[in-house]
Structures are given as C-alpha cells and as structure tokens.
Design an enzyme around this catalytic site. Sequence first.
Site, PDB file in Angstrom:
ATOM      1  N   LYS A 176      23.606  18.123  -0.859  1.00 43.59           N
ATOM      2  CA  LYS A 176      24.387  16.975  -1.321  1.00 43.59           C
ATOM      3  C   LYS A 176      25.272  17.377  -2.500  1.00 43.59           C
ATOM      4  O   LYS A 176      24.805  17.946  -3.485  1.00 43.59           O
ATOM      5  CB  LYS A 176      23.458  15.835  -1.764  1.00 43.59           C
ATOM      6  N   ILE A 177      26.551  17.040  -2.357  1.00 43.26           N
ATOM      7  CA  ILE A 177      27.540  17.318  -3.402  1.00 43.26           C
ATOM      8  C   ILE A 177      28.283  16.015  -3.690  1.00 43.26           C
ATOM      9  O   ILE A 177      28.763  15.361  -2.761  1.00 43.26           O
ATOM     10  CB  ILE A 177      28.536  18.409  -2.949  1.00 43.26           C
TER      11      ILE A 177
END
Length: 367
Positions: free
Chosen positions: A138-139
């Site tokens: 997740k970014i």
Amino acid sequence: MTEATQRTSDSGVSIWLDDLSRTRIESGNLQELIADKNVVGVTTNPSIFQKALSQVGPYDAQLKELGKVDVETAIRELTTTDVRNATDIFREIAEKTDFVDGRVSIEVDPRLAHETEATEKQAVELWEKVNRPNAMIKIPATLEGLPAITATLAKGISVNVTLIFSLERYEQVIDAFIEGIAQADANGHDLKHIGSVASFFVSRVDTAVDKKLEEIGTDEAKALEGKAAIANARLAYELFEKKFAEDPRWAALEAKGAKKQRPLWASTGTKNPAYSDCVYVDELVAPHIVNTMPEKTLNALADHGNGAPTIPGTYEESHAVMAKLADLGIDFKAVTDKLEADGVAAFIKSWDSVLADVQAGIDRVNG
C-alpha cells in the site's frame, strides 16, 4: 455463504476484510469468514496494526524469539509475519482467480507519505520480506506517492494505492498505474500477476460534507446530507470505465495480460447512526469493484444487505449532487485535500502508538 454476501459477489464485488491480527489468523476466524461470508482478500493499515499490536499476549512468543531488537525491526517482523501467514491462507483463492483476488495488503510507513524515494525503497523491502505473489504494497496517493506508485509497479510489484478522496487525484492514480504497467512491460516483467487496486475512501467524505451542510442549515442543504460520498464514489467508477476504455496505451497492455486496476471502496463502515449500517456497500455495487469492510459492516451486509447492482444509471444524478454542493458554496477540493492530510496524520498517530506498544512488549518479554 450468506445470501447477501453471495449476491454482492455475484454482482461483481470482491469482498475484502479491512482487518488483520495474529488472533484472527490463529483462531481460524479468517478461514471462517472466507468459508461463510465470501471474503476473498484482506487490507491492513497502521490503525489496524495499532489495534492488533496493542493486545498483550498474541505477539509475545515472537517478541521473545526476536530478543532485544530495535523497535522498527520488531514491527517489521511482526506485521510481515501476519501478512505472510494471511497470504498463505488466501493462496488457493489467488490461484483460482488468476491472482485477481486472494490479496493481502501491507502499507509503507505512513511517515514516508511525502517522500518518494524512501517510499519506493520500503515498498521493495516489504515485498521481498513478505515474499508472496499475492501480497500487495500500500502506497498513499499523495503527490509524492504518485511517482513511487509508478516506480513500484515498474518493478513487477503489486500495489494498493490508498487515501484517494477526489476524482482529480484518482485520475492521476490511474495514469500512474498505466505508466507503471507500461514500464513493467518494458522491463520484461510478466504482466499477468501484477495486481493493483485504487482505494477510494467513502464514509469520511460524508462525515466532512454533512458537517458543512448542517452549518448551512437550509432545507436544500439538509436534503443533500448523506449523498456526497456515494455520488463521489459513483463518479469515480464512471472515471474508471472511461479511462480504461479510452486510454490508447491500455488496450495494448491488456492484450499482453495486464489486468485493470480496480476501484476499491475503503472507509465503508457507517459513521452516522442515521444511515444504514451497510449503505457504503449496498449503494456501490457494480462489476470489477473491491469493497474492503470492517467486520461489523461485513456482518451487517451478511444479515440484511442487498447486493444487487446500484451504480449503473446513476452518473447523471451523481453529477447533479456534486453541482448542488458547489451551488451551496461547498469547496469540494478543499474538503478532499483536508481529508487526505488528516488521513496521513491519523496513520502517523497510529504508527506512533505502534512504536510505543511494541517497545513496551519488547521490554516486557525481555524483562
């Protein structure tokens, strides 16, 4: 499977659980949710791990085994172990769905949200540490996160883009995704198993906009309460359909096995008790959607949800809602900019708690 969760799945929505802990894994609860409630993936975030790691007991054996390591190392070991074990539970689903589902997400350190290169570096480290093809990194979709999303995908790493609130930013996320897949192709990666979702936050939009509508106080304003979040998300789906149909680069990449980045509805727990407790599931049903939900929302869906398609045919109405908000003087961009900043700040606060809780755990077991 319950009727409502099965119907939701049959309508094209992948149900993911927005929660993970050692207890959930070891008790068999996660397998039960897969078997009984159509759960086909998991998302985590700093707040979820803050809740999990604050529990005294479940992580003590691993902490003892790690010894007197620094707290950052301990957190990395604890969280990646949970995610790795969860990906193994979902591996069969991943393989049956050609890695569309069966995904488990782990987020980069939220303190890096505005640091492109550090985010890229940690994304690779987390991917290699979990070491499972059905993981996702997740970014956050901050401006600094966008190039990190492209660079991470270009390395063949699956990405869950998080903290998206506005259509403007969502369009930038889709562009960053397509560019990342194009680079992955140029770098010789097999595109078939590179997965991506764009996590578009829902209920927080209503919380913020409803507050402004209450302050305005007119009948027209009151009539719009509870409508902004669903309209915004439906217009995100319209953008998803449009972009992937019209971008000239995409057809060529899809022909090589690339899979579309699906919209993922996040923040789907109902905050306002006046609204249905599964409104942010039932009102956002369409093909090629992921809805990640806390267990309370999942249980509400299973008990009395609908699950029939609800997005098709709503674009005109949704545009009208957004136009009415603007007519009332609500600056939607200011709302979503603040939500992004607040979202990053909340995750950093959770991470600070994780640091303190894990340090306390290290000290306790090595007492």
